[in-house]
Design an enzyme around this catalytic site. Structure first.
Site, PDB file in Angstrom:
ATOM      1  N   ARG A 259      -4.705   1.327  11.477  1.00 45.38           N
ATOM      2  CA  ARG A 259      -5.369   1.069  12.282  1.00 45.38           C
ATOM      3  C   ARG A 259      -5.698   1.518  13.056  1.00 45.38           C
ATOM      4  O   ARG A 259      -4.581   2.770  14.024  1.00 45.38           O
ATOM      5  CB  ARG A 259      -4.761  -0.264  12.985  1.00 45.38           C
TER       6      ARG A 259
ATOM      7  N   ILE B 166       0.863  -1.690   0.356  1.00 42.16           N
ATOM      8  CA  ILE B 166       0.614   0.447  -0.140  1.00 42.16           C
ATOM      9  C   ILE B 166       1.242   1.148  -0.052  1.00 42.16           C
ATOM     10  O   ILE B 166       1.033   2.404  -0.735  1.00 42.16           O
ATOM     11  CB  ILE B 166      -0.734   0.387   1.373  1.00 42.16           C
TER      12      ILE B 166
ATOM     13  N   CYS C  16       1.229   0.661   8.124  1.00 41.42           N
ATOM     14  CA  CYS C  16       1.624  -0.084   9.208  1.00 41.42           C
ATOM     15  C   CYS C  16       1.193  -0.674   9.965  1.00 41.42           C
ATOM     16  O   CYS C  16      -0.072  -0.504  10.101  1.00 41.42           O
ATOM     17  CB  CYS C  16       2.690   1.037  10.028  1.00 41.42           C
ATOM     18  N   PRO C  17       1.383  -2.124  10.225  1.00 40.94           N
ATOM     19  CA  PRO C  17       0.284  -2.680  10.830  1.00 40.94           C
ATOM     20  C   PRO C  17       0.082  -2.708  12.679  1.00 40.94           C
ATOM     21  O   PRO C  17       0.921  -1.655  13.023  1.00 40.94           O
ATOM     22  CB  PRO C  17       1.155  -4.355  11.141  1.00 40.94           C
TER      23      PRO C  17
ATOM     24  N   GLU D  72     -14.793   0.450  17.390  1.00 44.70           N
ATOM     25  CA  GLU D  72     -15.320   0.410  15.786  1.00 44.70           C
ATOM     26  C   GLU D  72     -16.696  -0.880  16.244  1.00 44.70           C
ATOM     27  O   GLU D  72     -15.962  -2.364  16.965  1.00 44.70           O
ATOM     28  CB  GLU D  72     -14.288   0.115  14.818  1.00 44.70           C
TER      29      GLU D  72
ATOM     30  N   ASP E  72      -9.961   6.478   8.319  1.00 47.91           N
ATOM     31  CA  ASP E  72     -11.085   5.861   8.361  1.00 47.91           C
ATOM     32  C   ASP E  72     -11.547   4.373   9.366  1.00 47.91           C
ATOM     33  O   ASP E  72     -11.784   3.595   9.265  1.00 47.91           O
ATOM     34  CB  ASP E  72     -10.259   4.496   6.775  1.00 47.91           C
TER      35      ASP E  72
ATOM     36  N   HIS F  28     -14.817   2.228   7.966  1.00 47.01           N
ATOM     37  CA  HIS F  28     -13.516   1.414   7.920  1.00 47.01           C
ATOM     38  C   HIS F  28     -13.906   1.394   6.972  1.00 47.01           C
ATOM     39  O   HIS F  28     -14.621  -0.331   6.358  1.00 47.01           O
ATOM     40  CB  HIS F  28     -13.684   1.109   8.888  1.00 47.01           C
TER      41      HIS F  28
END
Length: 316
Positions: A235, A159, A206-207, A264, A259, A283
């Site tokens: 995230r 990405i 990034c994660p 959530e 997003d 999201h």
């Protein structure tokens, strides 16, 4: 085999996507969004679980006597106890880079809206503003070009690279910070502090892990250029939401677009809910129909590869 699709509602909510393809591989149980108690009491029945955000932690895995495969409708896998799965002989496969184009597209939807004031001008016209103008062109909201602006990309996986490619097409300068050494002569790799100081736009890809939790906080925002624009499609947990709110309300940031949130769906008392210079989408960056169709194919191929003894996209 018995297969559980644990959270169908996260994949399709209006029957726009056919997910019956998995019935070729076993008896499928469809659950809109399985509750934890039901999962704990029934997980022993399943050989395969397909899910998006369903929490499959150590307690669930220890009750999963037959489970051999967990397939994710996602790239991230922080909802799965990877260590416990491995210890119990359960293969976990994610969906790899299925959403690369969609997420990069969303990043630039935010950027273009911010710098071209698209929503603001549309509202102005719909509310009768243009009809009352003495000139053909109404310049009531500031706009700007992307050419020669600097975008800072944090994380340079699929990405991040796609975002860089689009930025280069707009003749932007691209700074990249990544913990994993990369080679790309089109962009400039730099330290995080230098990226924060010199970027007009900052977008992390990034994660969520121990190293990235609340990576964006009071200290991080203070190092950003005055008037920077911040984006988060990664995230929610990588951002301290109170600190983001403070940076927006103080004018340190000219705006932001997110997003994802820490919690959530959004809670009624979310600190970010009513901030005027913040764009929030629910999201959805990953969710164009073509993207979800690609996701189904990847998830199916992951099952086929696993059954053939050569799992693909394995994360454990």
């Amino acid at each position: 085999m018995k297969i559980l699709i644990a959270d169908c509602a996260t994949l399709t909510q209006n029957n726009d996507l056919d997910i019956t393809v998995f019935e070729k591989y076993g008896d499928v149980v469809y659950n809109t969004n399985i509750l934890r108690d039901e999962l704990l009491s029934t997980v022993h029945e399943y050989d395969i679980i397909l899910c998006n955000k369903t929490i499959i932690d150590k307690d669930v895995i220890e009750n999963a006597k037959k489970l051999k495969f967990i397939g994710l409708w996602a790239t991230g896998y922080n909802n799965i106890d990877i260590t416990a799965a491995k210890e119990n002989g359960i293969t976990v496969c994610n969906a790899g880079s299925y959403s690369t184009s969609a997420v990069a597209q969303q990043v630039f939807a935010y950027i273009l809206n911010h710098y071209n004031a698209v929503n603001r001008y549309n509202d102005f016209v719909k509310n009768g503003g243009w009809q009352q103008s003495p000139t053909f062109s109404v310049l009531c909201f500031p706009t700007d070009e992307l050419k020669d602006k600097t975008i800072g990309i944090i994380g340079y996986g699929s990405i991040g690279k796609r975002v860089a490619e689009i930025a280069l097409a707009f003749e932007m300068n691209v700074l990249v910070y990544t913990r994993t050494p990369k080679t790309d002569n089109r962009v400039k790799f730099t330290s995080l502090d230098k990226l924060l100081k010199n970027s007009d736009i900052i977008t992390p890809h990034c994660p969520l892990n121990d190293g990235s939790i609340e990576m964006f906080n009071k200290d991080t925002f203070s190092k950003m250029k005055d008037g920077a624009f911040f984006i988060n499609t990664a995230r929610g947990g990588i951002v301290n939401e109170q600190d983001l709110a403070d940076a927006l309300n103080s004018g340190k940031l000219s705006g932001a677009a997110i997003d994802v949130l820490n919690k959530e769906p959004m809670s009624n008392n979310c600190i970010l809910k009513d901030i005027p210079n913040l764009i929030i989408t629910p999201h959805t960056a990953w969710a164009p129909l073509a993207t979800r169709e690609r996701l189904i194919k990847i998830a199916e191929n992951n099952i086929i590869s696993f059954l053939n003894g050569f799992p693909t996209n394995k994360v454990n």
